[in-house]
Design a protein around this motif. Structure first.
Motif, short mmCIF file in Angstrom:
data_model
loop_
_atom_site.label_atom_id
_atom_site.label_comp_id
_atom_site.label_asym_id
_atom_site.label_seq_id
_atom_site.Cartn_x
_atom_site.Cartn_y
_atom_site.Cartn_z
N GLN A 196 0.79 -1.22 0.00
CA GLN A 196 0.00 0.00 0.00
C GLN A 196 0.83 1.28 0.00
O GLN A 196 0.53 2.20 -0.75
CB GLN A 196 -0.95 0.03 1.20
N GLU A 197 1.82 1.36 0.85
CA GLU A 197 2.55 2.63 0.97
C GLU A 197 3.21 3.02 -0.35
O GLU A 197 3.33 4.19 -0.66
CB GLU A 197 3.56 2.59 2.11
N GLU A 198 3.62 2.03 -1.13
CA GLU A 198 4.26 2.33 -2.41
C GLU A 198 3.27 2.85 -3.44
O GLU A 198 3.64 3.53 -4.40
CB GLU A 198 4.99 1.10 -2.95
N PHE A 199 2.00 2.54 -3.26
CA PHE A 199 1.00 3.01 -4.22
C PHE A 199 0.81 4.52 -4.15
O PHE A 199 0.34 5.13 -5.10
CB PHE A 199 -0.32 2.27 -4.06
N GLU A 200 1.21 5.15 -3.08
CA GLU A 200 1.17 6.61 -3.04
C GLU A 200 2.05 7.19 -4.15
O GLU A 200 1.70 8.19 -4.77
CB GLU A 200 1.61 7.13 -1.67
N ASN A 201 3.18 6.53 -4.40
CA ASN A 201 4.05 6.96 -5.49
C ASN A 201 3.36 6.80 -6.84
O ASN A 201 3.48 7.66 -7.72
CB ASN A 201 5.36 6.16 -5.48
N VAL A 202 2.63 5.72 -7.01
CA VAL A 202 1.90 5.49 -8.26
C VAL A 202 0.82 6.55 -8.43
O VAL A 202 0.64 7.09 -9.52
CB VAL A 202 1.29 4.07 -8.29
N PHE A 203 0.12 6.87 -7.36
CA PHE A 203 -0.92 7.90 -7.46
C PHE A 203 -0.30 9.24 -7.84
O PHE A 203 -0.89 10.02 -8.58
CB PHE A 203 -1.70 8.02 -6.15
N GLY A 204 0.89 9.50 -7.34
CA GLY A 204 1.61 10.72 -7.72
C GLY A 204 1.93 10.72 -9.21
O GLY A 204 1.79 11.75 -9.88
N LEU A 205 2.34 9.59 -9.75
CA LEU A 205 2.63 9.48 -11.18
C LEU A 205 1.38 9.74 -12.02
O LEU A 205 1.44 10.34 -13.09
CB LEU A 205 3.22 8.11 -11.51
N ILE A 206 0.24 9.28 -11.52
CA ILE A 206 -1.02 9.52 -12.22
C ILE A 206 -1.38 11.00 -12.16
O ILE A 206 -1.73 11.61 -13.17
CB ILE A 206 -2.15 8.64 -11.64
N SER A 207 -1.25 11.60 -10.99
CA SER A 207 -1.62 13.02 -10.84
C SER A 207 -0.69 13.92 -11.65
O SER A 207 -1.11 14.98 -12.12
CB SER A 207 -1.66 13.44 -9.38
N GLU A 208 0.56 13.48 -11.84
CA GLU A 208 1.51 14.24 -12.66
C GLU A 208 1.35 13.93 -14.15
O GLU A 208 2.08 14.47 -14.98
CB GLU A 208 2.95 13.90 -12.24
N ARG A 209 0.43 13.02 -14.48
CA ARG A 209 0.16 12.61 -15.86
C ARG A 209 1.31 11.84 -16.50
O ARG A 209 1.41 11.77 -17.71
CB ARG A 209 -0.24 13.80 -16.75
#
Length: 124
Positions: free
Chosen positions: A14-27
Motif C-alpha cells: 500500500q505505501e508504495e502506491f502513493e508513489n503510483v498515485f503521484g505518477l497519475i496526478s503528474e500525468r
C-alpha cells in the motif's frame, strides 16, 4: 491446482502506491495504465513472480487494442513498475513487476525477485 487459501496470492504494498498515485496526478501514467498493471498482476505466478503473457494476449484479456496495451506497458516500464526479462540461458521472456509494489512468496523469494528486477533494469 486447487488453492488452499494459502497459495495463489499476490501482495500489494500500500505505501508504495502513493508513489503510483503521484505518477497519475503528474500525468506520467494514465488511468488505463493501471488497468494494464492489474491485468499483469492477475497473471502473476504466485510461485515465481513471473508474468508469462504477451502484450497481445493482455490486450485481448482487457478487450483493448494491442497498441493501447503496448503504450501502457511502455509507460509502466519507463516508471520502473514493470520490466520485460529475457533469460540468457533459456531465452524465456516474461514480465516482472517491481517487487516494491507487488510481490509473492517469503523473504527469500522477494529478495530474489528484487535482485532479478534490478538486474533487468541494469540491462536496459
Amino acid at each position: 491446482m486447487q488453492s488452499n487459501g494459502f497459495e495463489n496470492f499476490v501482495m500489494l504494498h500500500q505505501e508504495e502506491f502513493e508513489n503510483v498515485f503521484g505518477l497519475i496526478s503528474e500525468r506520467r501514467l494514465e488511468l488505463r495504465d493501471m488497468a494494464v498493471y492489474v491485468g499483469l498482476i492477475s497473471e502473476m505466478n504466485w510461485r515465481t513472480g513471473r508474468v508469462r503473457l504477451t502484450a497481445r494476449a493482455l490486450a485481448r484479456k482487457l478487450n483493448v487494442k494491442d497498441s493501447v496495451c503496448v503504450m501502457s506497458l511502455g509507460r509502466l516500464k519507463k516508471e520502473l513498475l514493470v520490466v520485460r526479462v529475457r533469460e540468457k540461458r533459456s531465452g524465456d521472456v516474461y514480465f516482472l513487476l517491481n517487487p516494491h509494489f507487488a510481490s509473492v512468496g517469503g523473504v527469500k523469494r522477494r529478495g530474489y525477485l528484487q535482485s532479478q528486477f534490478e538486474e533487468a533494469i541494469n540491462d536496459l
